[in-house]
Design a protein around this motif. Structure first.
Motif, PDB file in Angstrom:
ATOM      1  N   ILE A   1      30.156  14.707   7.415  1.00 43.13           N
ATOM      2  CA  ILE A   1      30.258  13.380   6.841  1.00 43.13           C
ATOM      3  C   ILE A   1      29.891  13.570   5.376  1.00 43.13           C
ATOM      4  CG2 ILE A   1      29.823  12.114   8.984  1.00 43.13           C
ATOM      5  CD1 ILE A   1      26.916  11.772   8.078  1.00 43.13           C
TER       6      ILE A   1
ATOM      7  N   ILE B   1      30.049  14.595  15.211  1.00 48.07           N
ATOM      8  CA  ILE B   1      29.035  13.722  14.643  1.00 48.07           C
ATOM      9  C   ILE B   1      29.196  12.348  15.265  1.00 48.07           C
ATOM     10  CG2 ILE B   1      28.231  12.586  12.528  1.00 48.07           C
ATOM     11  CD1 ILE B   1      28.965  15.150  11.028  1.00 48.07           C
TER      12      ILE B   1
ATOM     13  N   ALA C   1      27.681   8.322  15.350  1.00 51.08           N
ATOM     14  CA  ALA C   1      26.917   7.339  14.578  1.00 51.08           C
ATOM     15  C   ALA C   1      26.774   6.053  15.373  1.00 51.08           C
ATOM     16  CB  ALA C   1      27.620   7.052  13.260  1.00 51.08           C
TER      17      ALA C   1
ATOM     18  N   GLY D   1      24.591   2.115  11.833  1.00 47.62           N
ATOM     19  CA  GLY D   1      24.228   3.178  10.908  1.00 47.62           C
ATOM     20  C   GLY D   1      22.783   3.611  10.947  1.00 47.62           C
TER      21      GLY D   1
ATOM     22  N   GLU E   1      21.292   5.189  13.400  1.00 45.51           N
ATOM     23  CA  GLU E   1      21.162   6.464  14.097  1.00 45.51           C
ATOM     24  C   GLU E   1      22.385   7.313  13.797  1.00 45.51           C
ATOM     25  OE1 GLU E   1      20.108   6.135  18.266  1.00 45.51           O
ATOM     26  OE2 GLU E   1      19.451   4.082  17.895  1.00 45.51           O
ATOM     27  N   LEU E   2      22.145   8.598  13.575  1.00 46.54           N
ATOM     28  CA  LEU E   2      23.215   9.524  13.264  1.00 46.54           C
ATOM     29  C   LEU E   2      22.874  10.854  13.919  1.00 46.54           C
ATOM     30  CD1 LEU E   2      25.821   9.700  11.548  1.00 46.54           C
ATOM     31  CD2 LEU E   2      24.398  10.518   9.669  1.00 46.54           C
ATOM     32  N   TYR E   3      23.749  11.324  14.782  1.00 43.56           N
ATOM     33  CA  TYR E   3      23.469  12.547  15.538  1.00 43.56           C
ATOM     34  C   TYR E   3      24.607  13.540  15.437  1.00 43.56           C
ATOM     35  CZ  TYR E   3      19.680   9.921  17.633  1.00 43.56           C
ATOM     36  OH  TYR E   3      18.543   9.186  17.814  1.00 43.56           O
TER      37      TYR E   3
ATOM     38  N   ASP F   1      19.246  15.172  15.136  1.00 37.14           N
ATOM     39  CA  ASP F   1      19.068  13.966  14.352  1.00 37.14           C
ATOM     40  C   ASP F   1      19.486  14.276  12.911  1.00 37.14           C
ATOM     41  OD1 ASP F   1      18.063  11.912  12.717  1.00 37.14           O
ATOM     42  OD2 ASP F   1      16.424  11.515  14.106  1.00 37.14           O
TER      43      ASP F   1
ATOM     44  N   ILE G   1      19.561  12.207  10.377  1.00 32.59           N
ATOM     45  CA  ILE G   1      18.837  11.438   9.360  1.00 32.59           C
ATOM     46  C   ILE G   1      17.558  12.169   8.978  1.00 32.59           C
ATOM     47  CG2 ILE G   1      17.620   9.280   8.877  1.00 32.59           C
ATOM     48  CD1 ILE G   1      19.804   7.886  10.581  1.00 32.59           C
TER      49      ILE G   1
END
Length: 187
Positions: A77, A138, A140, A144, A146-148, A161, A163
């Motif tokens: 991303i 990825i 999400a 927004g 949480e982003l894994y 994780d 973030i």
């Protein structure tokens, strides 16, 4: 490094470009390269010879690796990249999957996490004798918050994780020696 050099550099296995068009992340044998598409500047990470799990990174590690045959080995991303590879630690034993997270919010980018997806101690290599990377994605949360990063291997699944740049703990490495995904050649 030149194409076909002894350290395996130059054999690109996968590439992904950030949605904003700023970065191309290239995964090749022993190397991760971050190409700034605005300036043409190339930042190389010699993951076959440098241990990025410590600060400062330690050179002379001599642990060759390759993403060979993974369906997908790079996901990006605008802010982060996930890159997977396989290596035989100390060049013996079965292959295992290694995951690298790159922070793309700084220039040049930096590796912020190096993680080995290790099989449980009770595992003994079966007929395939390895646990290599299979796919990476990825995920999400719609809001927004949480982003894994999700990495699948021949026998396992790991969650990162993106973030906090952390592996959420050993319970995130789900490993089942009886269940395995067959490799497919990259297209």
């Amino acid at each position: 490094t030149s194409f076909g050099s002894p350290d395996g550099a130059g054999y690109a296995n996968d590439v992904a470009i950030t949605r904003d068009g700023d970065w191309a992340i290239i995964n090749s044998d022993n190397w991760i390269n971050a190409l700034n598409l605005n300036s043409g500047t190339l930042t190389g990470f010699n993951i076959g010879d440098i241990d990025y799990s410590q600060m400062p990174p330690a050179t002379g590690w001599n642990q060759p690796c390759t993403p060979n045959q993974a369906v997908d080995s790079v996901a990006v991303i605008n802010e982060v990249a996930i890159v997977t590879t396989a290596r035989r630690l100390n060049q013996t034993g079965p292959y295992t999957t290694w995951v690298y997270l790159l922070d793309l919010t700084v220039n040049p980018p930096v590796i912020v996490l190096q993680d080995e997806i290790t099989p449980p101690l009770t595992w003994s290599p079966g007929e395939d004798g390895r646990d290599r990377p299979h796919d990476v994605e990825i995920l999400a949360a719609p809001d927004g918050t949480e982003l894994y990063g999700l990495v699948t291997t021949t026998h396992g699944v790991a969650l990162y994780d993106l973030i906090s740049f952390n592996a959420p703990g050993l319970n995130a490495h789900l490993f089942d020696a009886t269940d395995w995904r067959q490799y497919q050649w990259q297209v």
